[in-house]
Design a protein around this motif. Structure first.
Motif, short mmCIF file in Angstrom:
data_model
loop_
_atom_site.label_atom_id
_atom_site.label_comp_id
_atom_site.label_asym_id
_atom_site.label_seq_id
_atom_site.Cartn_x
_atom_site.Cartn_y
_atom_site.Cartn_z
N PHE A 9 0.88 -1.05 -0.05
CA PHE A 9 -0.12 -0.04 -0.06
C PHE A 9 0.69 1.48 0.03
O PHE A 9 0.54 2.02 -0.89
N SER A 10 2.15 1.11 0.73
CA SER A 10 2.80 2.34 0.85
C SER A 10 3.47 2.77 -0.55
O SER A 10 3.46 3.98 -0.87
N CYS A 11 3.87 1.75 -1.34
CA CYS A 11 4.45 2.19 -2.58
C CYS A 11 3.04 2.75 -3.56
O CYS A 11 3.49 3.55 -4.13
N ALA A 12 2.31 2.09 -3.55
CA ALA A 12 1.12 2.41 -4.45
C ALA A 12 0.58 3.95 -4.00
O ALA A 12 0.51 4.79 -5.14
N ASN A 19 -4.25 4.91 -7.02
CA ASN A 19 -5.28 4.77 -7.95
C ASN A 19 -4.96 3.45 -8.59
O ASN A 19 -4.14 3.68 -9.64
N TYR A 20 -5.41 2.24 -8.44
CA TYR A 20 -5.21 1.08 -8.93
C TYR A 20 -5.71 1.37 -10.43
O TYR A 20 -5.29 0.26 -11.33
N ARG A 21 -6.46 1.91 -10.76
CA ARG A 21 -7.41 2.04 -12.13
C ARG A 21 -6.45 2.98 -12.91
O ARG A 21 -7.00 3.48 -13.99
N THR A 24 -3.52 7.16 -17.84
CA THR A 24 -3.42 8.44 -18.23
C THR A 24 -3.08 8.46 -20.04
O THR A 24 -2.98 9.47 -20.38
N GLY A 25 -3.05 7.24 -20.52
CA GLY A 25 -2.69 7.14 -21.95
C GLY A 25 -1.16 7.48 -22.14
O GLY A 25 -0.94 7.60 -23.38
N ASN A 26 -0.31 7.23 -21.26
CA ASN A 26 1.08 7.56 -21.59
C ASN A 26 1.64 5.93 -21.60
O ASN A 26 2.96 6.01 -21.70
N GLY A 27 1.02 5.11 -21.54
CA GLY A 27 1.68 3.60 -21.80
C GLY A 27 2.04 2.90 -20.48
O GLY A 27 2.68 1.87 -20.55
N TYR A 28 1.74 3.67 -19.32
CA TYR A 28 1.82 3.25 -17.99
C TYR A 28 0.71 3.01 -17.23
O TYR A 28 -0.11 3.94 -17.45
N TYR A 29 0.49 1.71 -16.54
CA TYR A 29 -0.95 1.59 -15.99
C TYR A 29 -0.82 1.26 -14.51
O TYR A 29 0.25 0.67 -14.08
N GLY A 30 -2.01 1.35 -13.91
CA GLY A 30 -2.19 0.92 -12.60
C GLY A 30 -1.56 1.85 -11.43
O GLY A 30 -0.74 2.94 -11.62
N ALA A 31 -1.70 1.66 -10.22
CA ALA A 31 -0.91 2.29 -9.13
C ALA A 31 0.22 2.26 -8.93
O ALA A 31 0.82 3.33 -8.54
N TYR A 32 1.04 1.28 -9.81
CA TYR A 32 2.65 1.35 -9.88
C TYR A 32 2.95 2.10 -11.21
O TYR A 32 4.51 1.95 -11.39
N PRO A 52 -7.01 -6.62 -10.22
CA PRO A 52 -7.21 -6.05 -8.94
C PRO A 52 -6.08 -5.78 -8.09
O PRO A 52 -4.93 -5.91 -8.53
N PRO A 53 -6.38 -4.73 -7.11
CA PRO A 53 -5.05 -4.31 -6.39
C PRO A 53 -4.26 -5.34 -5.55
O PRO A 53 -3.02 -5.19 -6.00
#
Length: 82
Positions: A9-12, A19-21, A24-32, A52-53
């Protein structure tokens, strides 16, 4: 030093505001903000922001275990590790 088990959780939160969802359209996804290539190389299915998270957390811990903290400069800084 913070180990992989403490990352979750801390890293995310530090990386993308928990925001696990995130997509932004930059080719990178999810919380990490995984790239599709990194996600696939770690052996996970689909796309990070659609999984899922718990799976994203597991992927982050796996990446940290394999690559060390070099894989997340912003995460290290947010956790006070730099």
């Amino acid at each position: 030093m913070v180990g992989p088990a403490a990352c979750g959780f801390s890293c995310a939160s530090a990386s993308r505001g928990n925001n696990y969802r995130e997509n932004t359209g930059n080719g990178y996804y999810g919380a990490y903000q995984f790239s599709g290539q990194t996600w696939a190389n770690l052996g996970f299915p689909g796309r990070p922001d659609l999984e899922p998270p718990s799976m994203q957390d597991a992927a982050a811990m796996k990446l940290q275990a394999e690559a060390g903290w070099a894989s997340g400069r912003r995460v290290r800084a947010a956790l006070g590790l730099t």
